[in-house]
Design a protein around this motif. Structure first.
Motif, short mmCIF file in Angstrom:
data_model
loop_
_atom_site.label_atom_id
_atom_site.label_comp_id
_atom_site.label_asym_id
_atom_site.label_seq_id
_atom_site.Cartn_x
_atom_site.Cartn_y
_atom_site.Cartn_z
N GLU A 61 -24.93 -6.96 -41.11
CA GLU A 61 -25.87 -7.83 -41.91
C GLU A 61 -26.78 -7.06 -42.48
O GLU A 61 -27.45 -7.39 -43.65
N THR A 62 -27.10 -5.55 -42.25
CA THR A 62 -27.85 -4.70 -42.83
C THR A 62 -27.06 -4.15 -44.20
O THR A 62 -27.49 -3.89 -45.31
N ALA A 63 -25.82 -3.73 -43.77
CA ALA A 63 -24.99 -2.93 -44.78
C ALA A 63 -24.22 -3.66 -45.67
O ALA A 63 -24.16 -3.32 -47.03
N ASN A 64 -23.82 -4.91 -45.32
CA ASN A 64 -23.15 -5.63 -46.43
C ASN A 64 -23.75 -5.99 -47.81
O ASN A 64 -23.29 -5.94 -48.85
N PRO A 65 -25.06 -6.36 -47.53
CA PRO A 65 -25.91 -6.80 -48.85
C PRO A 65 -25.82 -5.66 -49.73
O PRO A 65 -25.79 -5.65 -51.06
N ILE A 66 -26.16 -4.45 -49.16
CA ILE A 66 -26.51 -3.22 -49.80
C ILE A 66 -24.94 -2.87 -50.48
O ILE A 66 -24.99 -2.46 -51.73
N MET A 67 -23.93 -2.90 -49.89
CA MET A 67 -22.55 -2.64 -50.57
C MET A 67 -22.30 -3.49 -51.55
O MET A 67 -21.72 -3.15 -52.45
N MET A 68 -22.54 -4.90 -51.21
CA MET A 68 -22.27 -5.81 -52.48
C MET A 68 -23.21 -5.55 -53.79
O MET A 68 -22.40 -5.57 -54.70
N LYS A 69 -24.07 -5.06 -53.29
CA LYS A 69 -24.94 -4.78 -54.77
C LYS A 69 -24.26 -3.54 -55.42
O LYS A 69 -24.26 -3.38 -56.50
N LEU A 70 -23.93 -2.57 -54.60
CA LEU A 70 -23.19 -1.28 -55.10
C LEU A 70 -22.00 -1.70 -55.94
O LEU A 70 -21.66 -1.14 -57.03
#
Length: 72
Positions: A61-70
């Motif tokens: 839940e924390t990592a996925n949105p950041i990776m999606m932005k990347l």
């Protein structure tokens, strides 16, 4: 040894390019959640599968949105 060093240097440069694309606040969030996950895993090696899955979901839940932005 030199060939290995060259191989790892190329990987390090690739990682630096990716790290440079991540927002500072997002990078801090990722570092914090990773440290938390490692600590939890070290202290809960005998826990049940369901607890591992809950921790994984929390991490995602924390990592996925950041990776999606990347990659988005």
């Amino acid at each position: 040894m030199v060939a290995d060093a060259e191989k790892y240097r190329a990987e390090d440069e690739k990682d630096e390019k990716v790290a440079g694309k991540i927002d500072i606040d997002d990078k801090k969030k990722l570092e914090d959640v990773i440290k938390e996950a490692i600590t939890w895993l070290e202290n809960n090696q005998e826990t049940v599968k369901k607890e591992y899955e809950q921790k994984q979901k929390s991490f995602e839940e924390t990592a996925n949105p950041i990776m999606m932005k990347l990659y988005g």
